[in-house]
Motif scaffolding. Structure first.
Motif, PDB file in Angstrom:
ATOM      1  N   ASP A 140       2.196   7.467   8.149  1.00 24.48           N
ATOM      2  CA  ASP A 140       1.641   7.488   9.465  1.00 24.48           C
ATOM      3  C   ASP A 140       0.810   8.786   9.728  1.00 24.48           C
ATOM      4  O   ASP A 140      -0.208   8.975  10.145  1.00 24.48           O
ATOM      5  CB  ASP A 140       2.269   7.124  10.395  1.00 24.48           C
ATOM      6  N   ASP A 198      -8.937   1.712  -2.937  1.00 23.04           N
ATOM      7  CA  ASP A 198      -8.526   0.811  -1.731  1.00 23.04           C
ATOM      8  C   ASP A 198      -9.489  -0.639  -1.775  1.00 23.04           C
ATOM      9  O   ASP A 198     -10.697  -0.515  -1.236  1.00 23.04           O
ATOM     10  CB  ASP A 198      -8.722   1.596  -0.424  1.00 23.04           C
ATOM     11  N   GLU A 229     -13.832   4.333  12.032  1.00 19.31           N
ATOM     12  CA  GLU A 229     -12.250   4.121  11.876  1.00 19.31           C
ATOM     13  C   GLU A 229     -12.015   2.708  12.359  1.00 19.31           C
ATOM     14  O   GLU A 229     -11.065   2.020  12.279  1.00 19.31           O
ATOM     15  CB  GLU A 229     -11.692   5.166  12.379  1.00 19.31           C
ATOM     16  N   SER A 275      -6.603   1.326   4.584  1.00 17.91           N
ATOM     17  CA  SER A 275      -5.828   2.189   5.163  1.00 17.91           C
ATOM     18  C   SER A 275      -5.380   3.446   4.407  1.00 17.91           C
ATOM     19  O   SER A 275      -4.839   4.240   4.887  1.00 17.91           O
ATOM     20  CB  SER A 275      -4.571   1.385   5.328  1.00 17.91           C
ATOM     21  N   SER A 309       0.592  -1.114  -0.025  1.00 18.67           N
ATOM     22  CA  SER A 309       0.051   0.008   0.009  1.00 18.67           C
ATOM     23  C   SER A 309       0.943   1.141   0.029  1.00 18.67           C
ATOM     24  O   SER A 309       0.270   2.197  -0.372  1.00 18.67           O
ATOM     25  CB  SER A 309      -1.047   0.160   1.130  1.00 18.67           C
ATOM     26  N   LYS A 338      -6.047   6.904   6.133  1.00 15.66           N
ATOM     27  CA  LYS A 338      -5.040   7.557   7.271  1.00 15.66           C
ATOM     28  C   LYS A 338      -3.825   7.920   6.334  1.00 15.66           C
ATOM     29  O   LYS A 338      -3.237   9.123   6.686  1.00 15.66           O
ATOM     30  CB  LYS A 338      -4.677   6.410   8.023  1.00 15.66           C
ATOM     31  N   ARG A 381       0.847   2.444   1.487  1.00  6.89           N
ATOM     32  CA  ARG A 381      -0.301   1.971   1.748  1.00  6.89           C
ATOM     33  C   ARG A 381      -0.154   1.451   3.362  1.00  6.89           C
ATOM     34  O   ARG A 381       0.812   2.097   3.783  1.00  6.89           O
ATOM     35  CB  ARG A 381      -0.692   0.579   1.053  1.00  6.89           C
ATOM     36  N   ARG A 382      -0.947   0.563   4.025  1.00 11.37           N
ATOM     37  CA  ARG A 382      -0.731   0.383   5.578  1.00 11.37           C
ATOM     38  C   ARG A 382       0.309  -0.127   5.831  1.00 11.37           C
ATOM     39  O   ARG A 382       0.812  -0.823   5.303  1.00 11.37           O
ATOM     40  CB  ARG A 382      -1.934  -0.505   5.894  1.00 11.37           C
TER      41      ARG A 382
END
Length: 331
Positions: free
Chosen positions: A297, A117, A162, A124, A83, A127, A89-90
């Motif tokens: 993040d 996604d 979430e 994710s 990702s 975020k 991605r996450r």
């Protein structure tokens, strides 16, 4: 049931009788009649029949309205940085599609790029792209993607709380994927990057069989366990006739921020060796760097927040390699 009865049952399963008759356990099955047709003709007829039967069960591919080319970013195993690459991605596995989508847009400002996604259980993109809220509906009752950094984004994460887990069976997941593919107003996009979940399951098959895909990108770390699953992912796309554009080696090297010594924590050339085995290209290497994780993040992917960094340059180079391998869209 005793051993003789078990053997009889197995023989009966292998050589079923016509007309519902019974055969004495001691009898040998009758030899089949010789077929007058040549074996080559029989094989060809069998292949044609199988193809017709298979085609009945497959959905007919239909392009996504307004989308010129679809690129899927996938891995066989989670946690390899897929990702992060897509958006850019996450954790490490999600960072790849995010940065990749941003890199595609950064390399050519005239191109419109979207990011979908497809990880229903673990979305994710919200975020990492610093997006919150619910999509608005158009007069045609289609969801309008949320947008940041010039990238139109759609995710199951926009439709649920979430912290809410998604506890769905396969059919519900397939229905959700169908809605994300068909009930979104993407406008006009040159590229739609789809961040696929890890593995080779229902979501991958649903996406691959429902829409035409210009190419797939496989991301893996160099370690043996990840490579096994990356190979399965590449073989899956080949089986459903999706061209694999190449492989990305993620977390290829770690450089100590103090002494600059480089260490290949997950191995040195595992993905390159796999690419040779499969006859595929290496699109590039992504280093293992704390900035990639920290920027995603914080919702500021490295391609946007640190465009002059080595990590950002690696994504930009990979995006160019992907575009170079994409088929020329019809005029």
């Amino acid at each position: 049931m005793g051993a003789p009865a078990w053997r009889w049952a197995l023989r009966a399963a292998r050589f079923p009788l016509g007309g519902g008759g019974r055969r004495d356990p001691g009898c040998r099955p009758a030899a089949p009649f010789a077929d007058s047709a040549p074996s080559g003709s029989r094989d060809e007829a069998l292949r044609d029949r199988r193809a017709r039967i298979m085609s009945r069960g497959l959905p007919k591919q239909k392009p996504i309205e307004g989308v010129e080319q679809v690129v899927v970013v996938a891995s066989g195993k989670g946690g390899v940085g897929k990702s992060t690459t897509a958006a850019s991605r996450r954790s490490s596995n999600i960072i790849q599609p995010v940065n990749l989508a941003l890199a595609l847009a950064a390399n050519d400002s005239a191109k419109e790029v979207g990011l979908l996604d497809a990880d229903i259980y673990g979305p994710s993109i919200p975020k990492m792209m610093n997006l919150k809220g619910n999509p608005e509906l158009t007069p045609r009752n289609l969801m309008r993607p949320l947008k940041n950094y010039g990238i139109a984004c759609m995710s199951m994460g926009f439709l649920i709380e979430e912290t809410a887990p998604i506890v769905w069976r396969g059919l519900m997941v397939m229905s959700a994927v169908e809605k994300l593919l068909r009930q979104v107003d993407w406008g006009q996009l040159d590229y739609l990057v789809i961040d696929m979940p890890p593995g080779t399951g229902d979501v991958q098959l649903s996406v691959s069989q429902n829409i035409p895909i210009a190419g797939a990108v496989i991301i893996s770390t160099p370690q043996d366990m990840a490579l096994l699953d990356a190979r399965k992912g590449a073989e899956m796309f080949r089986k459903v006739h999706v061209p694999v554009l190449g492989l990305i080696q993620n977390m290829s090297v770690f450089q100590c921020p103090k002494c600059k010594h480089e260490t290949h924590i997950f191995g040195a050339d595992g993905v390159r060796d796999l690419a040779k085995t499969l006859g595929l290209d290496i699109l590039g290497d992504i280093p293992l760097h704390v900035n990639i994780r920290e920027t995603c993040d914080s919702g500021q992917p490295v391609v946007i927040s640190q465009p002059q960094s080595d990590a950002a340059k690696a994504y930009l180079k990979i995006a160019k390699e992907i575009v170079r391998r994409l088929p020329v869209p019809p005029a």
